[in-house]
Design an enzyme around this catalytic site. Structure first.
Site, PDB file in Angstrom:
ATOM      1  N   ASP A  22       0.797  -0.653   0.100  1.00  9.87           N
ATOM      2  CA  ASP A  22       0.042  -0.224  -0.068  1.00  9.87           C
ATOM      3  C   ASP A  22       0.966   1.595  -0.068  1.00  9.87           C
ATOM      4  O   ASP A  22       0.661   2.116   0.395  1.00  9.87           O
ATOM      5  CB  ASP A  22      -0.964   0.318   1.427  1.00  9.87           C
ATOM      6  CG  ASP A  22      -1.610  -0.865   1.312  1.00  9.87           C
ATOM      7  OD1 ASP A  22      -2.005  -2.233   0.747  1.00  9.87           O
ATOM      8  OD2 ASP A  22      -1.663  -1.753   2.596  1.00  9.87           O
ATOM      9  N   GLU A 179     -11.038   0.285  -4.332  1.00  7.40           N
ATOM     10  CA  GLU A 179     -10.774   1.241  -2.450  1.00  7.40           C
ATOM     11  C   GLU A 179      -9.414   1.964  -3.412  1.00  7.40           C
ATOM     12  O   GLU A 179      -8.880   1.504  -4.768  1.00  7.40           O
ATOM     13  CB  GLU A 179     -10.299  -0.125  -1.846  1.00  7.40           C
ATOM     14  CG  GLU A 179      -9.485  -1.640  -2.411  1.00  7.40           C
ATOM     15  CD  GLU A 179      -9.285  -2.690  -2.126  1.00  7.40           C
ATOM     16  OE1 GLU A 179      -9.449  -3.263  -0.947  1.00  7.40           O
ATOM     17  OE2 GLU A 179      -8.604  -3.562  -2.470  1.00  7.40           O
TER      18      GLU A 179
HETATM   19  C1  6LW Z   1      -5.477  -2.254   1.620  1.00  2.01           C
HETATM   20  C2  6LW Z   1      -6.184  -2.390  -0.258  1.00  2.01           C
HETATM   21  C3  6LW Z   1      -5.969  -3.407   0.156  1.00  2.01           C
HETATM   22  O1  6LW Z   1      -6.179  -1.440   2.705  1.00  2.01           O
HETATM   23  O2  6LW Z   1      -5.004  -4.253   1.264  1.00  2.01           O
HETATM   24  O3  6LW Z   1      -4.303  -4.224  -1.522  1.00  2.01           O
HETATM   25  C4  6LW Z   1      -6.125  -3.616   1.902  1.00  2.01           C
HETATM   26  N1  6LW Z   1      -4.823  -2.939  -1.146  1.00  2.01           N
HETATM   27  O4  6LW Z   1      -6.321  -1.214   0.020  1.00  2.01           O
HETATM   28  C5  6LW Z   1      -4.705  -3.724   3.199  1.00  2.01           C
HETATM   29  O5  6LW Z   1      -3.862  -3.458   2.380  1.00  2.01           O
END
Ligand code: 6LW
Length: 511
Positions: A22, A179
């Site tokens: 991240d 996300e």
């Molecule tokens: C994070 C989300 C993700 O909150 O995994 O790969 C989660 N992306 O954006 C945990 O790292």
């Protein structure tokens, strides 16, 4: 079947190897700064500095005081600190992140020097989700955008939100987990960059643009602008990206990816790592270049990599930034001051199977490596472990004159081998290597060997274990392997710890 992994190149991707997911990046003048997730480990949110986007040195951790980060002792692995956004605005660094544990929530910390100190947290209870992003309009209005994807106006100096959160754009039809939003003002547009497809093999990056930070947003016709789903690229799960512009005007993307190894379905053992890719612009849309293991030529000279410090003699009053402890690090359980030149760990009961075992380690950053430590366990039991989580770890430990190799995989826990050693300090060793060839469809990603070093420097192996059981594909979760020292009874003291890459890439940061 996944393609065989290539050895770690130099210099190249991943630019920050090991469990560093991240990534969020910003630039101030000629200096880049980058922050990552840290989950159940303390201190939280590792912070890196670079002059060339390729060589990164860890300069600190944003959440390094208990007042900033409290993780409940019973919290399982992969809880805790998720997905920060790091920005520089109005002369200060701003970091917004979610503490996903009980009593947590979204919080903001600020600093004038990214190496710290960072402020106490400003809590933002009105922010409606994980993966928070901060962006400012020219008039100073600040927007916080979260996974989902929705947005709320925020005063980041108080944590107060205004109005009700509104939905922005949720990526392509049918794709799961929109996300990791980041919003940017670039030229005439506001760009909303997101991850979608989930953080596994379906992961990807998509983008939309609009005339205002609140939308409406028009998706890029070329979405996803980055994904390795369904390919045999050695880097998989690519997603969760952030954009940054170099001082020369060139554009770059940092993102997470994994390097699966072994047969099918492929197991990745180092967690999600930070990669770099070039970006160009066509018709006001970003086009992402290859996430190449060997990076293309950069438009500026490479700066020297961080100094190699393979051995830590524990000769400082505190621990260097790359050391991480499970959940907390109170001085009565973890200190370099009690016996100067040694790391003293004092057990608080439990074993490596417990979420709050006293454990301090560093991320495994190389596909092949060796870690060794000299332990004095005259007053207890301590050892050296390769830890994925409380249910998945291999360890070599000493208690009195007995050395034990221990394996835990899921609900199975076994003492694999024992050996008598003379009383006194002993050197424990973990050696991680690629599996022997030929490889078949069922070959594991690596072999973890647990041993004791003899006075002549040779290592007596007690066990050689298939590394797949310490992989994310088996264990689940968001983290990666951490190699470290622990105490499960009484006091264990460690004179030194050293970590040696065995795969040709030597410039990764070491504690
Ligand atoms: C994070 C989300 C993700 O909150 O995994 O790969 C989660 N992306 O954006 C945990 O790292």
């Amino acid at each position: 079947m996944p393609a065989p992994r290539r050895p770690d190149p130099r210099p190249g991707n991943p630019v920050i190897p090991g469990f560093h997911p991240d990534p969020s990046v910003c630039r101030v003048g000629d200096d880049y700064y980058l922050a990552c997730s840290s989950f159940e480990y303390f201190p939280g949110v590792p912070l890196f500095h670079s002059r060339d986007l390729v060589h990164w040195t860890q300069i600190g951790n944003a959440l390094d005081r208990p007042e900033q980060l409290r993780l409940p002792p019973s919290m399982p692995s992969s809880g805790g600190i998720y997905a920060p956004t790091l920005r520089h605005h109005d002369g200060r660094f701003w970091l917004v992140v979610t503490n996903c544990s009980e009593g947590g929530g979204n919080l903001i910390v600020t600093a004038t020097d990214p190496a710290g100190p960072w402020s106490d947290p400003i809590w933002a209870p009105g922010v409606p989700g994980i993966d928070p992003d901060l962006v400012w309009e020219e008039d100073g209005t600040c927007w916080c955008t979260v996974a989902g994807v929705s947005q709320v106006r925020l005063d980041p100096s108080t944590g107060r939100t205004y109005g009700t959160p509104h939905r922005l754009w949720s990526g392509g039809p049918g794709a799961k987990a929109p996300e990791a939003p980041h919003l940017y003002r670039i030229g005439d547009y506001w760009y909303l960059l997101i991850a979608e497809g989930g953080t596994e093999r379906g992961h990807g990056v998509s983008i939309a643009r609009g005339r205002t930070p609140a939308g409406p947003f028009e998706p890029c016709p070329a979405n996803p602008i980055l994904t390795h789903r369904g390919t045999d690229h050695p880097v998989q799960n690519t997603g969760h990206a952030d954009l940054v512009q170099g001082p020369d005007g060139s554009w770059w993307m940092v993102l997470l990816g994994v390097r699966p190894g072994g047969g099918t379905p492929g197991w990745h053992v180092l967690g999600r790592e930070t990669f770099l890719a070039p970006v160009t612009w066509v018709d006001a849309w970003p086009v992402v270049g290859e996430v190449a293991l060997d990076l293309p030529e950069l438009p500026w000279p490479l700066s020297p990599g961080p100094a190699e410090e393979r051995r830590d003699d524990f000769d400082l009053a505190g621990l260097r930034p790359p050391w991480i402890s499970l959940r907390d690090r109170p001085a009565e359980h973890c200190t370099t001051e009690e016996r100067p030149g040694w790391l003293t760990l004092r057990a608080r009961g439990g074993s490596l199977d417990e979420p709050d075992v006293v454990f301090t380690g560093r991320r495994q950053q190389h596909l092949a490596c060796r870690a060794r430590t000299l332990v004095d366990a005259a007053e207890g039991c301590g050892g050296l472990a390769v830890r994925l989580d409380e249910r998945h770890h291999y360890a070599i430990e000493v208690s009195g004159t007995e050395v034990r190799a221990v394996a835990r995989a899921g609900s199975l826990r076994t003492v694999v081998a024992t050996r008598s050693v003379p009383a006194g300090p002993v050197v424990l060793a973990v050696t991680i290597t690629e599996p022997p060839t030929p490889h078949g469809p069922c070959t594991g990603p690596d072999v973890v060997s647990l041993g004791v070093e003899q006075p002549d420097g040779t290592i007596t192996e007690l066990a050689a274990l298939d590394g797949r059981y310490l992989s994310t594909e088996v264990a689940g979760g968001f983290t990666g392997r951490v190699i470290g020292m622990y105490a499960t009874e009484g006091t264990a003291r460690f004179d030194w710890f050293d970590y040696e890459p065995l795969d040709g890439r030597t410039e990764a940061p070491s504690p």
